[in-house]
Design an enzyme around this catalytic site. Structure first.
Site, mmCIF file in Angstrom:
data_model
loop_
_atom_site.group_PDB
_atom_site.id
_atom_site.type_symbol
_atom_site.label_atom_id
_atom_site.label_comp_id
_atom_site.label_asym_id
_atom_site.label_seq_id
_atom_site.Cartn_x
_atom_site.Cartn_y
_atom_site.Cartn_z
ATOM 1 N N CYS A 36 0.152 -7.238 23.302
ATOM 2 C CA CYS A 36 -0.763 -6.744 22.200
ATOM 3 C C CYS A 36 -0.456 -7.556 20.979
ATOM 4 O O CYS A 36 0.773 -7.650 20.685
ATOM 5 C CB CYS A 36 -0.629 -5.183 21.855
ATOM 6 S SG CYS A 36 -1.409 -4.729 20.216
ATOM 7 N N HIS B 4 3.987 1.402 2.377
ATOM 8 C CA HIS B 4 5.174 0.692 1.854
ATOM 9 C C HIS B 4 5.709 1.265 0.701
ATOM 10 O O HIS B 4 7.086 1.113 0.371
ATOM 11 C CB HIS B 4 4.670 -0.957 1.274
ATOM 12 C CG HIS B 4 4.034 -1.576 2.468
ATOM 13 N ND1 HIS B 4 2.730 -2.070 2.203
ATOM 14 C CD2 HIS B 4 4.136 -1.966 3.713
ATOM 15 C CE1 HIS B 4 2.281 -2.697 3.148
ATOM 16 N NE2 HIS B 4 3.276 -2.736 4.127
ATOM 17 N N CYS C 2 0.658 -5.629 17.699
ATOM 18 C CA CYS C 2 2.364 -5.220 17.855
ATOM 19 C C CYS C 2 3.180 -6.378 18.053
ATOM 20 O O CYS C 2 4.487 -6.186 17.765
ATOM 21 C CB CYS C 2 2.484 -3.898 18.948
ATOM 22 S SG CYS C 2 1.469 -2.605 18.883
ATOM 23 N N LYS D 197 -11.626 12.864 0.420
ATOM 24 C CA LYS D 197 -11.039 13.514 -0.936
ATOM 25 C C LYS D 197 -10.710 12.009 -1.796
ATOM 26 O O LYS D 197 -10.364 12.400 -2.939
ATOM 27 C CB LYS D 197 -9.863 14.000 -0.425
ATOM 28 C CG LYS D 197 -10.447 15.395 0.035
ATOM 29 C CD LYS D 197 -9.115 16.590 0.008
ATOM 30 C CE LYS D 197 -9.300 17.455 0.846
ATOM 31 N NZ LYS D 197 -8.157 17.945 1.575
ATOM 32 N N HIS E 80 0.861 -1.305 -0.061
ATOM 33 C CA HIS E 80 -0.029 0.088 -0.139
ATOM 34 C C HIS E 80 0.951 1.278 -0.001
ATOM 35 O O HIS E 80 2.107 1.205 -0.206
ATOM 36 C CB HIS E 80 -1.017 0.059 1.314
ATOM 37 C CG HIS E 80 -0.458 -0.072 2.539
ATOM 38 N ND1 HIS E 80 0.590 0.737 2.881
ATOM 39 C CD2 HIS E 80 -0.489 -1.121 3.540
ATOM 40 C CE1 HIS E 80 0.984 0.392 4.277
ATOM 41 N NE2 HIS E 80 0.351 -0.579 4.705
ATOM 42 N N CYS F 16 -3.637 -0.404 23.868
ATOM 43 C CA CYS F 16 -2.602 -0.175 22.895
ATOM 44 C C CYS F 16 -2.579 1.208 22.234
ATOM 45 O O CYS F 16 -3.683 1.387 21.666
ATOM 46 C CB CYS F 16 -2.444 -1.402 21.997
ATOM 47 S SG CYS F 16 -1.046 -1.034 20.743
ATOM 48 N N HIS G 92 -3.164 0.149 18.407
ATOM 49 C CA HIS G 92 -4.102 -0.595 17.913
ATOM 50 C C HIS G 92 -5.468 -0.229 18.621
ATOM 51 O O HIS G 92 -6.771 -0.659 18.237
ATOM 52 C CB HIS G 92 -3.719 -1.926 17.995
ATOM 53 C CG HIS G 92 -2.923 -2.477 17.297
ATOM 54 N ND1 HIS G 92 -1.538 -2.483 17.548
ATOM 55 C CD2 HIS G 92 -2.969 -2.842 15.920
ATOM 56 C CE1 HIS G 92 -0.722 -2.958 16.629
ATOM 57 N NE2 HIS G 92 -1.611 -3.175 15.392
ATOM 58 N N LYS H 289 -13.648 7.207 -6.542
ATOM 59 C CA LYS H 289 -13.604 5.960 -7.083
ATOM 60 C C LYS H 289 -12.293 5.423 -7.826
ATOM 61 O O LYS H 289 -12.185 4.066 -7.835
ATOM 62 C CB LYS H 289 -14.987 5.952 -8.153
ATOM 63 C CG LYS H 289 -16.151 5.627 -7.419
ATOM 64 C CD LYS H 289 -17.237 5.445 -8.314
ATOM 65 C CE LYS H 289 -17.682 6.578 -8.892
ATOM 66 N NZ LYS H 289 -18.823 6.648 -9.757
HETATM 67 ZN ZN ZN Z 1 -0.764 -2.850 19.635
#
Ligand code: ZN
Length: 508
Positions: free
Chosen positions: A128, A23, A131, A294, A20, A145, A148, A297
């Site tokens: 967690c 990355h 994590c 913003k 994504h 966390c 998260h 499609k």
């Molecule tokens: Zn976490």
């Protein structure tokens, strides 16, 4: 003494998500830096890869109804093919399931165990799963966390611990005396604050009764290695696998701020224990925020690099990422902002200049470059591009890509103004002005040549296409110190223009 090599890493990406925006950003930064340093004659190399062990992967695989290795193979393959298709070219792609990497992790574990840096103990803590680490009470925010927003699970179990605390003073002293080890400096101060509290020891095992998907401890087969202890070592195992072990001491890690603690605290203590040289620097970037409202499609709400490439071209995407984010700070991604940059900077600023110059070259001189005849406006233009080169080099070497690009665009703006001011299209109506028109266009061909060279690390495809249109070989892109006027000898032909960046209609 020759310049030392430069080795960059991206984080190895966790295979619980497909490639994504986040990355792509770090990988584009690494790819750009390698191209930049190679163009300046340096031995530069970057490694990316995938992080494939741990709870989250085991869970994701179970959910998908496949074995963890099959799951990791699929997603890791997706990362590799995405970088190939988008022209991001790591020198090595490491996987934590590579047998060479796994053997290396076991070797390091054996060594630090042998020197007494590992002990066995029972532990009760707040864990967690997201994590994959234990939290101390004071690190939680309202009991959950901070990343998260989920409550941790209390886990009690026997495990192996790495005597991380033993190395705390040494890394604290290092970051205090060598500020360039963590940039930007705000992140270094954050780490210094953490290091002024006890850091504790690090739990480096997981019982197989709870998790089997990992690298077995070489000294106790009832346990697998904690995923971070495994993953961080890939930065070293990668260059060994690539046959470039000499690169290790020159490593610079590019990371997002979410993984600062693991890289700034766990990692150097592990390296000290393993008697490996420490990294040269951690370069820490911020988050991409997305305004869902913003997003249109055409891209959807998850920014997939291949979709952006198909819609706008990879160079426009690279440019946007590097121009829009000040490295170290958060930035906002939206399709509208990308289209604005593409139209204003790329299509108008650069693309339009190239097509006007090359079209006039064709129309007035059949593409043959005419002699130069510099006066004050031409010398001012040359000085602007010499300044752009200095500023670009200065800023990009410090990862301030946005500043470097701003400098180039200031010079391009001046070049566009030079076209308007000198008005070769008007002078061309007077046959007596023909030599002047030719000289102006030659000057502008040099502007395009220098721009192509400077922008090649950021816009590799565009630079190659621009050089083809200028009738210059692609190898000349690296010839940064060529004097102004030396590229287009008498009789040199430029080619008819082809749009470098077609304008994109602003989404409704
Ligand atoms: Zn976490």
């Amino acid at each position: 003494m020759p310049d030392e090599p430069i080795y960059f890493t991206t984080p190895i990406y966790y295979v619980n998500a497909e490639p994504h925006l986040g990355h792509t950003y770090t990988t584009v930064v690494a790819d750009t830096l390698v191209r930049f340093w190679r163009q300046r004659g340096r031995d530069a190399f970057f490694v990316t890869g995938t992080d494939e062990h741990g709870d989250k992967i085991a869970q994701a695989a179970a959910k998908a109804g496949v074995e963890p290795k099959a799951f990791a193979d699929r997603v890791s393959g997706l990362f590799r093919s995405t970088w190939e298709q988008t022209g991001l070219r790591p020198g090595w792609f490491v996987r934590t399931t590579d047998p060479a990497h796994m053997a290396f992790v076991q070797d390091v574990l054996r060594r630090i165990h042998a020197r007494g840096d590992v002990y066995f103990s029972s532990y009760r803590g707040l864990y967690c799963t997201g994590c994959e680490r234990f939290y101390q009470e004071r690190e939680l925010i309202d009991g959950v966390c901070p990343d998260h927003r989920t409550p941790p699970t209390e886990i009690a179990e026997e495990n192996y611990f790495f005597r991380m605390q033993r190395y705390q003073e040494r890394i604290l002293a290092l970051y205090e005396s060598e500020p360039e080890r963590i940039t930007p400096d705000g992140y270094r101060r954050e780490v210094l604050a953490l290091l002024r509290e006890p850091i504790g020891d690090l739990c480096i095992s997981r019982p197989k009764s709870r998790l089997e998907w990992g690298i077995e401890l070489p000294f106790d087969d009832r346990f697998v290695t904690y995923v971070w202890f495994d993953a961080l070592l890939s930065y070293v195992s990668a260059v060994e696998s690539a046959g470039r072990p000499e690169l290790w001491p020159h490593v610079r890690h590019l990371i997002g701020k979410d993984i600062l603690k693991t890289h700034a605290i766990y990692w150097p203590t592990m390296l000290l224990a393993a008697e490996l040289p420490l990294f040269r620097a951690l370069h820490v970037h911020g988050y991409w925020q997305m305004d869902q409202a913003k997003m249109s499609k055409s891209l959807g709400n998850v920014v997939r690099p291949l979709d952006v490439q198909a819609r706008f071209g990879m160079d426009a995407f690279r440019y946007f990422l590097l121009r829009e984010m000040a490295f170290g700070h958060d930035a906002e991604f939206s399709e509208a902002a990308l289209v604005t940059r593409l139209n204003a900077d790329l299509a108008n600023g650069l693309g339009n200049l190239a097509s006007r110059v090359l079209a006039m070259q064709q129309r007035y001189f059949g593409g043959t470059v005419q002699p130069l005849d510099p006066g004050p406006p031409e010398l001012a233009l040359r000085e602007a591009f010499a300044g752009a080169r200095r500023d670009f080099d200065h800023h990009v070497a410090r990862l301030a890509f946005h500043r470097g690009l701003e400098a180039v665009w200031r010079a391009l703006d001046l070049a566009n103004k030079y076209v308007t001011d000198t008005a070769p299209f008007r002078l061309a109506k007077d046959p007596a002005q023909r030599p002047r028109v030719g000289a102006i266009l030659h000057e502008l061909c040099e502007v395009l040549r220098v721009s192509g060279q400077l922008l090649a690390p950021v816009l590799p495809e565009t630079a190659a296409r621009l050089f083809a249109q200028l009738g210059l070989p692609e190898t000349d892109l690296a010839d940064l110190d060529r004097p102004w006027g030396a590229s287009f000898p008498p009789g040199h032909h430029t080619r008819p223009p082809e749009a470098l960046f077609p304008r994109v209609d602003t989404p409704a």
